[in-house]
Write a protein that holds these residues in place. Structure first.
Motif, PDB file in Angstrom:
ATOM      1  N   MET A   1       0.854  -1.182   0.000  1.00  0.00           N
ATOM      2  CA  MET A   1       0.000   0.000   0.000  1.00  0.00           C
ATOM      3  C   MET A   1       0.896   1.240   0.000  1.00  0.00           C
ATOM      4  SD  MET A   1      -2.855   1.345   2.747  1.00  0.00           S
ATOM      5  CE  MET A   1      -3.862  -0.090   2.567  1.00  0.00           C
ATOM      6  N   GLN A   2       0.624   2.128  -0.928  1.00  0.00           N
ATOM      7  CA  GLN A   2       1.390   3.375  -1.030  1.00  0.00           C
ATOM      8  C   GLN A   2       1.030   4.302   0.131  1.00  0.00           C
ATOM      9  OE1 GLN A   2       3.814   4.308  -3.533  1.00  0.00           O
ATOM     10  NE2 GLN A   2       4.129   5.690  -1.844  1.00  0.00           N
ATOM     11  N   ARG A   3       2.020   5.032   0.626  1.00  0.00           N
ATOM     12  CA  ARG A   3       1.808   6.011   1.686  1.00  0.00           C
ATOM     13  C   ARG A   3       2.213   7.380   1.176  1.00  0.00           C
ATOM     14  NH1 ARG A   3       5.608   4.314   5.931  1.00  0.00           N
ATOM     15  NH2 ARG A   3       6.828   3.893   4.090  1.00  0.00           N
ATOM     16  N   ILE A   4       1.331   8.372   1.355  1.00  0.00           N
ATOM     17  CA  ILE A   4       1.548   9.733   0.892  1.00  0.00           C
ATOM     18  C   ILE A   4       1.470  10.663   2.096  1.00  0.00           C
ATOM     19  CG2 ILE A   4       0.677  11.574  -0.631  1.00  0.00           C
ATOM     20  CD1 ILE A   4       1.435   9.086  -2.207  1.00  0.00           C
ATOM     21  N   ALA A   5       2.351  11.659   2.146  1.00  0.00           N
ATOM     22  CA  ALA A   5       2.292  12.680   3.196  1.00  0.00           C
ATOM     23  C   ALA A   5       2.271  14.048   2.525  1.00  0.00           C
ATOM     24  CB  ALA A   5       3.499  12.565   4.126  1.00  0.00           C
ATOM     25  N   MET A  66      -7.488   6.183   1.095  1.00  0.00           N
ATOM     26  CA  MET A  66      -8.008   6.583  -0.208  1.00  0.00           C
ATOM     27  C   MET A  66      -8.240   5.304  -1.007  1.00  0.00           C
ATOM     28  SD  MET A  66      -7.702   9.734   0.576  1.00  0.00           S
ATOM     29  CE  MET A  66      -7.842  10.828  -0.798  1.00  0.00           C
ATOM     30  N   VAL A  67      -9.471   5.112  -1.470  1.00  0.00           N
ATOM     31  CA  VAL A  67      -9.841   3.895  -2.180  1.00  0.00           C
ATOM     32  C   VAL A  67     -10.326   4.273  -3.577  1.00  0.00           C
ATOM     33  CG1 VAL A  67     -11.353   1.870  -2.173  1.00  0.00           C
ATOM     34  CG2 VAL A  67     -10.524   2.808  -0.003  1.00  0.00           C
ATOM     35  N   ILE A  68      -9.806   3.591  -4.576  1.00  0.00           N
ATOM     36  CA  ILE A  68     -10.266   3.769  -5.951  1.00  0.00           C
ATOM     37  C   ILE A  68     -11.069   2.526  -6.319  1.00  0.00           C
ATOM     38  CG2 ILE A  68      -9.609   4.137  -8.362  1.00  0.00           C
ATOM     39  CD1 ILE A  68      -8.808   6.441  -6.467  1.00  0.00           C
ATOM     40  N   ARG A  69     -12.312   2.750  -6.739  1.00  0.00           N
ATOM     41  CA  ARG A  69     -13.221   1.640  -7.107  1.00  0.00           C
ATOM     42  C   ARG A  69     -13.570   1.756  -8.589  1.00  0.00           C
ATOM     43  NH1 ARG A  69     -14.581  -2.202  -3.469  1.00  0.00           N
ATOM     44  NH2 ARG A  69     -16.758  -2.126  -4.020  1.00  0.00           N
ATOM     45  N   ASP A  70     -14.036   0.661  -9.163  1.00  0.00           N
ATOM     46  CA  ASP A  70     -14.482   0.724 -10.549  1.00  0.00           C
ATOM     47  C   ASP A  70     -15.772   1.544 -10.623  1.00  0.00           C
ATOM     48  OD1 ASP A  70     -16.420  -0.994  -9.514  1.00  0.00           O
ATOM     49  OD2 ASP A  70     -15.891  -2.670 -10.798  1.00  0.00           O
ATOM     50  N   GLU A  71     -16.188   1.909 -11.842  1.00  0.00           N
ATOM     51  CA  GLU A  71     -17.368   2.772 -12.031  1.00  0.00           C
ATOM     52  C   GLU A  71     -18.624   2.191 -11.390  1.00  0.00           C
ATOM     53  OE1 GLU A  71     -18.140   5.867 -13.120  1.00  0.00           O
ATOM     54  OE2 GLU A  71     -16.031   6.284 -13.406  1.00  0.00           O
ATOM     55  N   ALA A  72     -18.752   0.881 -11.391  1.00  0.00           N
ATOM     56  CA  ALA A  72     -19.928   0.234 -10.797  1.00  0.00           C
ATOM     57  C   ALA A  72     -19.823   0.136  -9.274  1.00  0.00           C
ATOM     58  CB  ALA A  72     -20.117  -1.161 -11.401  1.00  0.00           C
ATOM     59  N   ASN A  73     -18.668   0.543  -8.726  1.00  0.00           N
ATOM     60  CA  ASN A  73     -18.416   0.495  -7.281  1.00  0.00           C
ATOM     61  C   ASN A  73     -18.524  -0.932  -6.751  1.00  0.00           C
ATOM     62  OD1 ASN A  73     -17.743   1.444  -4.753  1.00  0.00           O
ATOM     63  ND2 ASN A  73     -19.767   2.279  -4.303  1.00  0.00           N
ATOM     64  N   THR A  74     -18.025  -1.890  -7.552  1.00  0.00           N
ATOM     65  CA  THR A  74     -18.088  -3.293  -7.144  1.00  0.00           C
ATOM     66  C   THR A  74     -16.719  -3.886  -6.845  1.00  0.00           C
ATOM     67  OG1 THR A  74     -17.984  -4.006  -9.454  1.00  0.00           O
ATOM     68  CG2 THR A  74     -20.196  -3.735  -8.480  1.00  0.00           C
ATOM     69  N   ARG A  75     -15.639  -3.190  -7.267  1.00  0.00           N
ATOM     70  CA  ARG A  75     -14.309  -3.761  -7.127  1.00  0.00           C
ATOM     71  C   ARG A  75     -13.302  -2.671  -6.770  1.00  0.00           C
ATOM     72  NH1 ARG A  75     -10.480  -5.092 -11.322  1.00  0.00           N
ATOM     73  NH2 ARG A  75     -11.945  -4.143 -12.757  1.00  0.00           N
ATOM     74  N   LEU A  77      -9.784  -1.069  -6.988  1.00  0.00           N
ATOM     75  CA  LEU A  77      -8.698  -1.081  -7.959  1.00  0.00           C
ATOM     76  C   LEU A  77      -7.370  -0.640  -7.344  1.00  0.00           C
ATOM     77  CD1 LEU A  77     -10.655   0.565 -10.897  1.00  0.00           C
ATOM     78  CD2 LEU A  77     -10.319  -1.878 -10.455  1.00  0.00           C
ATOM     79  N   ASP A  78      -7.446   0.237  -6.351  1.00  0.00           N
ATOM     80  CA  ASP A  78      -6.225   0.751  -5.720  1.00  0.00           C
ATOM     81  C   ASP A  78      -6.589   1.302  -4.352  1.00  0.00           C
ATOM     82  OD1 ASP A  78      -3.544   1.373  -5.450  1.00  0.00           O
ATOM     83  OD2 ASP A  78      -3.592   3.102  -6.783  1.00  0.00           O
ATOM     84  N   GLU A  79      -5.595   1.376  -3.483  1.00  0.00           N
ATOM     85  CA  GLU A  79      -5.812   1.911  -2.140  1.00  0.00           C
ATOM     86  C   GLU A  79      -4.489   2.454  -1.620  1.00  0.00           C
ATOM     87  OE1 GLU A  79      -7.191   0.147   2.193  1.00  0.00           O
ATOM     88  OE2 GLU A  79      -7.993  -0.782   0.388  1.00  0.00           O
ATOM     89  N   TRP A  80      -4.537   3.613  -0.956  1.00  0.00           N
ATOM     90  CA  TRP A  80      -3.335   4.167  -0.341  1.00  0.00           C
ATOM     91  C   TRP A  80      -3.715   4.955   0.902  1.00  0.00           C
ATOM     92  CZ3 TRP A  80      -5.310   6.186  -4.885  1.00  0.00           C
ATOM     93  CH2 TRP A  80      -5.596   7.543  -4.909  1.00  0.00           C
ATOM     94  N   MET A  81      -2.700   5.290   1.681  1.00  0.00           N
ATOM     95  CA  MET A  81      -2.882   6.067   2.900  1.00  0.00           C
ATOM     96  C   MET A  81      -2.355   7.475   2.666  1.00  0.00           C
ATOM     97  SD  MET A  81      -4.275   4.028   5.110  1.00  0.00           S
ATOM     98  CE  MET A  81      -4.180   5.098   6.529  1.00  0.00           C
ATOM     99  N   THR A 141     -14.026   6.982  -7.912  1.00  0.00           N
ATOM    100  CA  THR A 141     -13.923   6.244  -9.157  1.00  0.00           C
ATOM    101  C   THR A 141     -12.518   6.466  -9.716  1.00  0.00           C
ATOM    102  OG1 THR A 141     -14.588   8.088 -10.567  1.00  0.00           O
ATOM    103  CG2 THR A 141     -16.366   6.679  -9.685  1.00  0.00           C
ATOM    104  N   GLU A 142     -12.193   5.779 -10.810  1.00  0.00           N
ATOM    105  CA  GLU A 142     -10.889   5.966 -11.451  1.00  0.00           C
ATOM    106  C   GLU A 142     -10.698   7.393 -11.948  1.00  0.00           C
ATOM    107  OE1 GLU A 142      -9.310   2.423 -13.869  1.00  0.00           O
ATOM    108  OE2 GLU A 142     -11.506   2.196 -13.905  1.00  0.00           O
ATOM    109  N   GLU A 143     -11.787   8.096 -12.219  1.00  0.00           N
ATOM    110  CA  GLU A 143     -11.722   9.487 -12.683  1.00  0.00           C
ATOM    111  C   GLU A 143     -11.786  10.487 -11.524  1.00  0.00           C
ATOM    112  OE1 GLU A 143     -11.018  10.406 -15.812  1.00  0.00           O
ATOM    113  OE2 GLU A 143     -10.733   8.247 -16.076  1.00  0.00           O
ATOM    114  N   PHE A 144     -11.661   9.985 -10.310  1.00  0.00           N
ATOM    115  CA  PHE A 144     -11.668  10.779  -9.082  1.00  0.00           C
ATOM    116  C   PHE A 144     -12.997  11.496  -8.834  1.00  0.00           C
ATOM    117  CE2 PHE A 144      -7.252   9.794  -9.301  1.00  0.00           C
ATOM    118  CZ  PHE A 144      -6.930   9.607  -7.977  1.00  0.00           C
TER     119      PHE A 144
END
Length: 160
Positions: A1-5, A66-75, A77-81, A141-144
């Motif tokens: 998991m990526q960490r951002i400050a 921070m969670v990135i989900r697919d457009e249908a909000n079912t999966r 795709l990415d997650e970071w702190m 979503t992937e498009e934020f």
């Protein structure tokens, strides 16, 4: 998991923001943490690298998933702190521009209307004007496009 400050400086009713060229969105200066680096050290390092100035008395204001989900909000795709710090001033004169974009001072009230990710707007408004620390999850979503925000906050009480 990526960490951002990241680190938001608030000085004389203004905040120092970085305008990213890709979307034209504003963010607080910051970036990826290095292996073994503390969140404080990462926020301080990233801020000084991106601005050429030194933040005064940085303190933690928020911890977010921070969670990135697919457009249908079912999966997922990415997650970071994201760890957000604030400082009540800086020493030195910040760059006008760096490899990441343009640095600009804006009135705190402009956080309501400047182009940015909606989770960043909530995060930075809290950092600029609320006591305590905020915690939460922002789902995009992937498009934020913000799908949801689950936020909590705490405030340390001093004395009896």
């Amino acid at each position: 998991m990526q960490r951002i400050a990241n680190l938001l400086v608030i000085q004389d009713g203004k905040v120092l923001l970085l305008k990213k060229p890709r979307r034209g969105w504003y963010v607080a200066p910051g970036g990826k943490m290095e292996a073994g680096e503390s969140v404080y050290s990462a926020a301080f390092r990233e801020f000084t690298e991106e601005t050429g100035a030194t933040p005064l008395e940085p303190h933690l204001k928020g911890i977010y998933t921070m969670v990135i989900r697919d457009e249908a909000n079912t999966r997922t795709l990415d997650e970071w702190m994201l760890y957000t710090f604030a400082a009540r001033g800086l020493e030195g004169v910040p760059f006008e521009e760096n490899r990441e974009g343009k640095l600009e001072w804006h009135d705190v009230s402009e956080l309501d209307t400047l182009p940015m990710a909606e989770g960043d707007r909530m995060n930075l408004k809290f950092a600029a004007g609320s006591p305590g620390t905020q915690y939460g999850t922002f789902t995009y979503t992937e498009e934020f496009r913000l799908l949801g925000a689950d936020l909590q906050q705490s405030e340390e009480r001093v004395g009896p």
